[in-house]
Scaffold this motif. Structure first.
Motif, PDB file in Angstrom:
ATOM      1  N   ASP A 109       0.826  -1.219   0.000  1.00  0.00           N
ATOM      2  CA  ASP A 109       0.000   0.000   0.000  1.00  0.00           C
ATOM      3  C   ASP A 109       0.854   1.260   0.000  1.00  0.00           C
ATOM      4  OD1 ASP A 109       0.832  -0.570   2.589  1.00  0.00           O
ATOM      5  OD2 ASP A 109      -0.876   0.454   3.499  1.00  0.00           O
ATOM      6  N   PRO A 131      -1.146   1.229  -9.075  1.00  0.00           N
ATOM      7  CA  PRO A 131      -2.059   2.384  -9.129  1.00  0.00           C
ATOM      8  C   PRO A 131      -2.851   2.576  -7.839  1.00  0.00           C
ATOM      9  CG  PRO A 131      -2.872   0.580 -10.497  1.00  0.00           C
ATOM     10  CD  PRO A 131      -1.502   0.189 -10.041  1.00  0.00           C
ATOM     11  N   GLN A 132      -3.025   1.477  -7.067  1.00  0.00           N
ATOM     12  CA  GLN A 132      -3.878   1.565  -5.870  1.00  0.00           C
ATOM     13  C   GLN A 132      -3.124   2.009  -4.622  1.00  0.00           C
ATOM     14  OE1 GLN A 132      -2.132  -1.026  -6.594  1.00  0.00           O
ATOM     15  NE2 GLN A 132      -1.468  -1.668  -4.564  1.00  0.00           N
ATOM     16  N   ARG A 178      -1.662   3.687  -1.499  1.00  0.00           N
ATOM     17  CA  ARG A 178      -2.273   4.832  -0.796  1.00  0.00           C
ATOM     18  C   ARG A 178      -1.282   5.953  -0.574  1.00  0.00           C
ATOM     19  NH1 ARG A 178      -1.194   5.443   4.799  1.00  0.00           N
ATOM     20  NH2 ARG A 178      -0.087   3.601   5.497  1.00  0.00           N
TER      21      ARG A 178
END
Ligand code: AMP
Length: 321
Positions: free
Chosen positions: A117, A137-138, A140
């Motif tokens: 993350d 892309p995800q 955080r």
């Protein structure tokens, strides 16, 4: 969760007024990973050559770092850097850089590295940084480091890479060079305005700028505020190599370890303190020597000392005039 870092894994030959070392373990990703490993699981992505030793991998493994995405290139040579410092340890001369296996490197991330993350794009060619950023892309929280070389020869790609991250960590001279603004706060504010419209990172643009100032400490500029810390005062500094990456490991590691907490200036200040303390240990000995045997208790007690020495009371005084 976990942190993925992509960057150099190196052999460094370093000379300072206090001694020298030949072909010691180094590289931005290595210094970062050792520091960040105190906070979270770390996956290192990068190439090494056939000359890279098992004992060097073991240094990382013994801190619980996942080295399965370190790609050993058959017939290749590990990235090599040679530098020398004078009495002013804030400036150094690069005597040799041999890219070796970094030439033609195509980052291949395993499912566990892709699932992190938090992502740190250590100082490498900005096209490679964008390539890896696009594969997560995800994520955080994504941070990036760079250097004068890329500002000189690949500025457009670097700006595009910056537009796709949340946090930019540069030294103050690089911030000035990148923006053409002589004032640090103005330079940081300029970068905070980049990338909000779109391009690589889904249109967020950076919201956190960290200016590293060597022995003078580091400053933090966000849209909401400003914060600065001095370096932890040491009587003996032996080798500053990797201090910036160790700082980044402390900063990003601390942020990664607080996934439930909103990314407030208050959280970032605590992260800055941990970054400062980790970097202070790194410079006490050559290369990774000190951080390799660092303990969590030593970090905690130095954090308390740094907190005590940077606090002052707001005792009111009726001023004349
Ligand atoms: P720092 O002192 O934090 O700037 O980091 C120094 C580390 O960066 C050393 O361990 C070097 O191996 C590595 N390094 C030096 N030059 C480069 C470069 N051009 N690209 C990637 N890593 C580099």
């Amino acid at each position: 969760m976990s942190i993925t870092v992509v960057g150099s894994i190196a052999y460094d030959t370093v000379k300072t007024p206090f001694g020298e070392r030949e072909r010691m373990l180094g590289g931005a990703a290595v210094h970062f990973a050792l520091a960040a490993s105190f906070f979270d699981e770390v996956h290192v992505v990068g190439p090494v050559g056939e000359d890279f030793g098992e004992p060097q991998l073991e240094v990382m493994r013994s801190r619980g770092i996942d080295v399965s995405d370190i790609e050993r290139v058959a017939g290749g040579k590990t990235f090599f850097w040679q530098g020398e410092y004078g009495w002013d340890l804030n400036s150094r001369e690069t005597l040799d850089t041999q890219l070796g296996v970094f030439e033609g490197f195509q980052p291949k991330l395993s499912p566990s590295s892709l699932a992190s993350d938090v992502l740190f794009l250590a100082n490498i060619q900005p096209d490679l940084q964008r390539d890896v950023r696009a594969q997560l892309p995800q994520a955080r929280f994504v941070a990036l480091d760079s250097m004068d070389l890329w500002i000189n020869i690949a500025r457009d790609s670097l700006v595009a890479a910056i537009e796709g991250v949340d946090c930019v960590i540069l030294n103050d001279a690089e911030l000035r060079q990148l923006t053409g603004k002589p004032n640090l706060v103005a330079a940081a504010r300029e970068i905070l305005s980049w990338g909000q419209g779109g391009s690589d990172g889904g249109g967020r643009g950076p919201s956190v700028i960290v200016a590293k100032q060597g022995e003078y400490g580091a400053a933090l500029v966000t849209r909401d505020g400003f914060f600065a810390l001095p370096a932890y005062p040491l009587e003996s500094v032996i080798d500053p190599t990797g201090a910036g990456d160790t700082f980044a490991g402390g900063l990003i590691g601390y942020i990664a370890a607080h996934p439930e907490e909103e990314l407030s200036d208050e959280l970032l200040r605590r992260a800055m303190a941990h970054a400062t303390v980790l970097a202070s240990f790194n410079v006490e000995e050559f290369g990774t020597e000190r951080v390799e045997r660092l303990t969590g208790n030593e970090i905690v007690s130095r954090i308390k000392e740094l907190q005590a020495m940077t606090q002052f009371s707001g005792a009111p005084l009726s001023l004349r005039g």
